[in-house]
Design a protein around this motif. Structure first.
Motif, PDB file in Angstrom:
ATOM      1  N   GLY A   1       0.795  -1.224   0.000  1.00 25.23           N
ATOM      2  CA  GLY A   1       0.000   0.000   0.000  1.00 25.23           C
ATOM      3  C   GLY A   1       0.824   1.270   0.000  1.00 25.23           C
ATOM      4  N   ASN A   2       1.891   1.273   0.782  1.00 22.33           N
ATOM      5  CA  ASN A   2       2.723   2.479   0.867  1.00 22.33           C
ATOM      6  C   ASN A   2       3.566   2.704  -0.384  1.00 22.33           C
ATOM      7  OD1 ASN A   2       2.055   3.432   3.537  1.00 22.33           O
ATOM      8  ND2 ASN A   2       3.060   1.600   4.303  1.00 22.33           N
ATOM      9  N   THR A   3       3.635   1.684  -1.240  1.00 22.05           N
ATOM     10  CA  THR A   3       4.420   1.786  -2.470  1.00 22.05           C
ATOM     11  C   THR A   3       3.581   2.274  -3.641  1.00 22.05           C
ATOM     12  OG1 THR A   3       5.798  -0.052  -1.685  1.00 22.05           O
ATOM     13  CG2 THR A   3       5.930   0.471  -4.023  1.00 22.05           C
ATOM     14  N   VAL A   4       2.285   2.011  -3.581  1.00 18.09           N
ATOM     15  CA  VAL A   4       1.384   2.301  -4.708  1.00 18.09           C
ATOM     16  C   VAL A   4       1.527   3.728  -5.255  1.00 18.09           C
ATOM     17  CG1 VAL A   4      -1.052   2.581  -5.346  1.00 18.09           C
ATOM     18  CG2 VAL A   4      -0.309   0.520  -4.150  1.00 18.09           C
ATOM     19  N   PRO A   5       1.519   4.773  -4.424  1.00 17.15           N
ATOM     20  CA  PRO A   5       1.565   6.147  -4.976  1.00 17.15           C
ATOM     21  C   PRO A   5       2.852   6.467  -5.744  1.00 17.15           C
ATOM     22  CG  PRO A   5       0.813   6.159  -2.695  1.00 17.15           C
ATOM     23  CD  PRO A   5       1.356   4.791  -2.959  1.00 17.15           C
ATOM     24  N   TYR A   6       3.893   5.672  -5.556  1.00 10.76           N
ATOM     25  CA  TYR A   6       5.194   6.000  -6.143  1.00 10.76           C
ATOM     26  C   TYR A   6       5.537   5.149  -7.364  1.00 10.76           C
ATOM     27  CZ  TYR A   6       5.395   8.139  -1.558  1.00 10.76           C
ATOM     28  OH  TYR A   6       5.090   8.876  -0.431  1.00 10.76           O
ATOM     29  N   LEU A   7       4.682   4.188  -7.707  1.00  8.73           N
ATOM     30  CA  LEU A   7       4.935   3.334  -8.867  1.00  8.73           C
ATOM     31  C   LEU A   7       4.592   4.071 -10.152  1.00  8.73           C
ATOM     32  CD1 LEU A   7       3.436   0.010  -7.465  1.00  8.73           C
ATOM     33  CD2 LEU A   7       5.860   0.543  -7.738  1.00  8.73           C
ATOM     34  N   LYS A   8       5.546   4.074 -11.089  1.00  9.22           N
ATOM     35  CA  LYS A   8       5.360   4.840 -12.331  1.00  9.22           C
ATOM     36  C   LYS A   8       4.975   3.959 -13.517  1.00  9.22           C
ATOM     37  CE  LYS A   8       8.591   8.523 -11.018  1.00  9.22           C
ATOM     38  NZ  LYS A   8       8.920   7.981  -9.689  1.00  9.22           N
ATOM     39  N   ASP A   9       5.422   2.695 -13.516  1.00 13.07           N
ATOM     40  CA  ASP A   9       5.106   1.812 -14.644  1.00 13.07           C
ATOM     41  C   ASP A   9       5.202   0.358 -14.199  1.00 13.07           C
ATOM     42  OD1 ASP A   9       7.896   1.141 -14.664  1.00 13.07           O
ATOM     43  OD2 ASP A   9       8.278   2.908 -15.902  1.00 13.07           O
ATOM     44  N   SER A  10       4.878  -0.558 -15.128  1.00 14.19           N
ATOM     45  CA  SER A  10       4.860  -1.979 -14.793  1.00 14.19           C
ATOM     46  C   SER A  10       6.243  -2.511 -14.444  1.00 14.19           C
ATOM     47  CB  SER A  10       4.274  -2.778 -15.965  1.00 14.19           C
ATOM     48  OG  SER A  10       5.045  -2.589 -17.136  1.00 14.19           O
ATOM     49  N   THR A  11       7.286  -1.913 -14.993  1.00 15.55           N
ATOM     50  CA  THR A  11       8.649  -2.351 -14.659  1.00 15.55           C
ATOM     51  C   THR A  11       8.949  -2.122 -13.182  1.00 15.55           C
ATOM     52  OG1 THR A  11       9.423  -1.866 -16.906  1.00 15.55           O
ATOM     53  CG2 THR A  11      11.101  -2.054 -15.184  1.00 15.55           C
ATOM     54  N   GLU A  12       8.503  -0.999 -12.656  1.00 14.35           N
ATOM     55  CA  GLU A  12       8.711  -0.725 -11.238  1.00 14.35           C
ATOM     56  C   GLU A  12       7.905  -1.693 -10.368  1.00 14.35           C
ATOM     57  OE1 GLU A  12       8.232   3.333 -10.109  1.00 14.35           O
ATOM     58  OE2 GLU A  12       9.965   4.010 -11.286  1.00 14.35           O
ATOM     59  N   VAL A  13       6.725  -2.094 -10.830  1.00 12.56           N
ATOM     60  CA  VAL A  13       5.933  -3.096 -10.113  1.00 12.56           C
ATOM     61  C   VAL A  13       6.682  -4.420 -10.081  1.00 12.56           C
ATOM     62  CG1 VAL A  13       3.808  -4.457 -10.128  1.00 12.56           C
ATOM     63  CG2 VAL A  13       3.724  -2.019 -10.652  1.00 12.56           C
ATOM     64  N   ASP A  14       7.225  -4.840 -11.237  1.00 13.04           N
ATOM     65  CA  ASP A  14       7.979  -6.092 -11.320  1.00 13.04           C
ATOM     66  C   ASP A  14       9.188  -6.059 -10.397  1.00 13.04           C
ATOM     67  OD1 ASP A  14       6.169  -6.882 -13.230  1.00 13.04           O
ATOM     68  OD2 ASP A  14       7.494  -6.469 -14.938  1.00 13.04           O
ATOM     69  N   ASN A  15       9.884  -4.937 -10.375  1.00 15.11           N
ATOM     70  CA  ASN A  15      11.069  -4.812  -9.516  1.00 15.11           C
ATOM     71  C   ASN A  15      10.682  -4.871  -8.039  1.00 15.11           C
ATOM     72  OD1 ASN A  15      12.833  -4.599 -11.679  1.00 15.11           O
ATOM     73  ND2 ASN A  15      12.724  -2.367 -11.745  1.00 15.11           N
ATOM     74  N   TYR A  16       9.572  -4.235  -7.689  1.00 17.75           N
ATOM     75  CA  TYR A  16       9.121  -4.265  -6.293  1.00 17.75           C
ATOM     76  C   TYR A  16       8.797  -5.686  -5.868  1.00 17.75           C
ATOM     77  CZ  TYR A  16       6.301  -3.525  -2.120  1.00 17.75           C
ATOM     78  OH  TYR A  16       5.801  -3.588  -0.841  1.00 17.75           O
ATOM     79  N   ALA A  17       8.130  -6.446  -6.750  1.00 14.65           N
ATOM     80  CA  ALA A  17       7.808  -7.839  -6.434  1.00 14.65           C
ATOM     81  C   ALA A  17       9.086  -8.650  -6.209  1.00 14.65           C
ATOM     82  CB  ALA A  17       6.976  -8.448  -7.557  1.00 14.65           C
ATOM     83  N   LYS A  18      10.127  -8.360  -6.973  1.00 16.02           N
ATOM     84  CA  LYS A  18      11.417  -9.049  -6.788  1.00 16.02           C
ATOM     85  C   LYS A  18      12.027  -8.685  -5.434  1.00 16.02           C
ATOM     86  CE  LYS A  18      12.530  -9.308 -11.716  1.00 16.02           C
ATOM     87  NZ  LYS A  18      13.419  -8.801 -12.811  1.00 16.02           N
ATOM     88  N   TYR A  19      11.918  -7.411  -5.040  1.00 18.76           N
ATOM     89  CA  TYR A  19      12.416  -6.997  -3.727  1.00 18.76           C
ATOM     90  C   TYR A  19      11.702  -7.773  -2.626  1.00 18.76           C
ATOM     91  CZ  TYR A  19      14.436  -2.896  -6.105  1.00 18.76           C
ATOM     92  OH  TYR A  19      15.143  -2.068  -6.932  1.00 18.76           O
ATOM     93  N   ILE A  20      10.378  -7.888  -2.748  1.00 23.80           N
ATOM     94  CA  ILE A  20       9.588  -8.602  -1.740  1.00 23.80           C
ATOM     95  C   ILE A  20      10.020 -10.064  -1.664  1.00 23.80           C
ATOM     96  CG2 ILE A  20       7.275  -9.466  -1.197  1.00 23.80           C
ATOM     97  CD1 ILE A  20       7.721  -6.558  -0.378  1.00 23.80           C
ATOM     98  N   LYS A  21      10.235 -10.683  -2.810  1.00 21.91           N
ATOM     99  CA  LYS A  21      10.719 -12.066  -2.838  1.00 21.91           C
ATOM    100  C   LYS A  21      12.045 -12.182  -2.077  1.00 21.91           C
ATOM    101  CE  LYS A  21      12.583 -15.546  -5.999  1.00 21.91           C
ATOM    102  NZ  LYS A  21      12.862 -15.887  -7.429  1.00 21.91           N
ATOM    103  N   GLY A  22      12.957 -11.243  -2.321  1.00 23.42           N
ATOM    104  CA  GLY A  22      14.246 -11.258  -1.624  1.00 23.42           C
ATOM    105  C   GLY A  22      14.096 -11.104  -0.122  1.00 23.42           C
ATOM    106  N   GLN A  23      13.169 -10.244   0.304  1.00 22.03           N
ATOM    107  CA  GLN A  23      12.949 -10.024   1.735  1.00 22.03           C
ATOM    108  C   GLN A  23      12.386 -11.283   2.399  1.00 22.03           C
ATOM    109  OE1 GLN A  23      13.889  -7.006   3.189  1.00 22.03           O
ATOM    110  NE2 GLN A  23      14.658  -6.628   1.140  1.00 22.03           N
ATOM    111  N   ILE A  24      11.424 -11.926   1.745  1.00 21.95           N
ATOM    112  CA  ILE A  24      10.838 -13.149   2.293  1.00 21.95           C
ATOM    113  C   ILE A  24      11.897 -14.229   2.437  1.00 21.95           C
ATOM    114  CG2 ILE A  24       9.237 -15.041   1.795  1.00 21.95           C
ATOM    115  CD1 ILE A  24       7.377 -12.924   0.536  1.00 21.95           C
ATOM    116  N   ASN A  25      12.732 -14.394   1.412  1.00 22.10           N
ATOM    117  CA  ASN A  25      13.786 -15.411   1.478  1.00 22.10           C
ATOM    118  C   ASN A  25      14.815 -15.081   2.550  1.00 22.10           C
ATOM    119  OD1 ASN A  25      12.685 -17.026  -0.521  1.00 22.10           O
ATOM    120  ND2 ASN A  25      13.727 -15.944  -2.178  1.00 22.10           N
ATOM    121  N   TRP A  26      15.081 -13.790   2.756  1.00 24.01           N
ATOM    122  CA  TRP A  26      16.011 -13.371   3.820  1.00 24.01           C
ATOM    123  C   TRP A  26      15.454 -13.775   5.185  1.00 24.01           C
ATOM    124  CZ3 TRP A  26      16.258 -10.442   8.216  1.00 24.01           C
ATOM    125  CH2 TRP A  26      17.510 -10.016   8.648  1.00 24.01           C
ATOM    126  N   ILE A  27      14.168 -13.511   5.403  1.00 28.69           N
ATOM    127  CA  ILE A  27      13.526 -13.879   6.671  1.00 28.69           C
ATOM    128  C   ILE A  27      13.498 -15.399   6.829  1.00 28.69           C
ATOM    129  CG2 ILE A  27      11.365 -13.830   7.983  1.00 28.69           C
ATOM    130  CD1 ILE A  27      10.717 -11.185   6.527  1.00 28.69           C
TER     131      ILE A  27
END
Length: 263
Positions: free
Chosen positions: A131-157
Motif C-alpha cells: 500500500g505504501n508503495t502504490v503512490p510511487y509506482l510509475k510503470d509496470s517495470t517498477e511493479v515487477d522490480n518491487y515484487a522481486k524486492y519482496i521475494k528477496g525479503q521473504i527469502n532473507w527472513i
C-alpha cells in the motif's frame, strides 16, 4: 523509563498479560534496570552487556495497572520491543512499520535478527505490504522490480527463521481523483496480481485484500459507508473490524478445506 498499563481500547481478551519480555541488544556498557509495580520496586537487575541480543523477562501475578521499567546508565542499549503475553492461548506480536514498503529486512543486522527469531520461535509470519508503495509506482517495470524486492525479503527472513509459514496480505483498494472522479490507482490491480504470483511461486499464502473489498473502485463504497477514511486509503475502526473478519473467515475456510482433504 517505560510505563506499561492496561489498555481500554483493545479487545477484552487481549488486555490480560503477565509475561513481559523486554528485547534488547548492543549493550556495551553497564545498564541498571529497575521494575516498579504501582511504584513498588519488584525487581532490580543489570542488563547483560556483551553486545548480543537478550530478552529480559518480567513476571507478574496479574495484569499490571502501572508497571514502570526504569533504566540507568551512561550509554543506552538498543531496545527492539516489548512482548506482553498471557499464560495460554495464541501469542501474537505486531511490528509497527508505519509507512514501510517491506524492503527493510535485508538491511537489518542478520545475527541479531536470527537470535531474536530463534528466541521467539514464531510459527506464522504475516506480512502486509504494498500500500505504501502504490503512490510511487510509475510503470509496470517498477511493479515487477518491487515484487522481486519482496521475494528477496521473504527469502532473507526464511533463512533466519526456523520452520515458519508465511502469509502475505496484499494492498487495499486505493483511490485518487482522475478526471474529477475518485478511481483506483492505475497500477494497483497489476501490483496485486504480481504480488500474488510472487507469493505463490515462493510457497507463501496470499490474501488479496483488494479483492476482498470488492476490487476496482470499491474504496468509494467503503468511504461512503464510513468504513474507510476520507483519504481513500485507510480503514476506520468499523472498517478494520470488517476486513479482519473477512481475513479470518478466508483463513478458517482454507484450513477447514485442507483438514477435510486430509481426512
Amino acid at each position: 523509563s517505560v510505563i506499561i498499563g492496561k489498555s481500554n481500547k483493545s479487545y477484552a481478551k487481549l488486555r490480560k498479560f503477565s509475561n513481559i519480555g523486554l528485547h534488547y541488544g548492543n549493550a556495551q556498557h553497564p545498564v541498571k534496570i529497575s521494575v516498579y509495580d504501582n511504584e513498588k520496586l519488584i525487581k532490580q537487575d543489570s542488563l547483560i552487556s556483551d553486545g548480543n541480543y537478550h530478552e529480559y523477562k518480567i513476571r507478574t501475578a496479574s495484569t499490571p495497572d502501572n508497571l514502570r521499567i526504569q533504566f540507568e546508565g551512561k550509554i543506552s542499549a538498543d531496545f527492539y520491543g516489548l512482548t506482553l503475553d498471557g499464560i495460554s492461548g495464541i501469542k501474537m506480536d505486531n511490528v509497527a512499520m508505519r509507512g514501510a514498503s517491506g524492503t527493510i529486512f535485508a538491511r537489518t543486522k542478520a545475527l541479531t535478527y536470527s537470535r531474536m527469531a530463534n528466541a521467539l520461535d514464531p510459527k506464522i509470519m504475516i506480512l502486509q505490504y504494498g500500500g505504501n508503495t502504490v503512490p510511487y509506482l510509475k510503470d509496470s517495470t517498477e511493479v515487477d522490480n518491487y515484487a522481486k524486492y519482496i521475494k528477496g525479503q521473504i527469502n532473507w527472513i526464511r533463512r533466519r527463521t526456523k520452520d515458519v509459514s508465511f502469509i502475505f496480505i496484499g494492498p487495499t483498494d486505493m483511490c485518487i481523483p482522475i478526471n474529477g472522479k475518485m478511481q483506483t490507482y492505475p497500477l494497483l490491480p497489476y501490483l496485486n496480481k504480481k504480488l500474488m504470483e510472487t507469493s505463490l511461486e515462493n510457497n507463501v499464502a496470499y490474501w488479496s485484500m483488494y479483492d476482498a473489498m470488492g476490487g476496482m473502485g470499491s474504496m468509494q463504497y467503503w468511504v461512503d459507508e464510513k468504513l474507510a477514511a476520507g483519504d481513500y486509503t485507510h480503514f476506520t475502526w468499523s472498517g478494520t473490524k470488517i476486513i479482519s473478519e473477512l481475513f479470518f473467515t478466508a483463513l478458517y475456510l482454507d484450513l477447514k478445506k485442507e483438514e477435510e482433504h486430509e481426512l
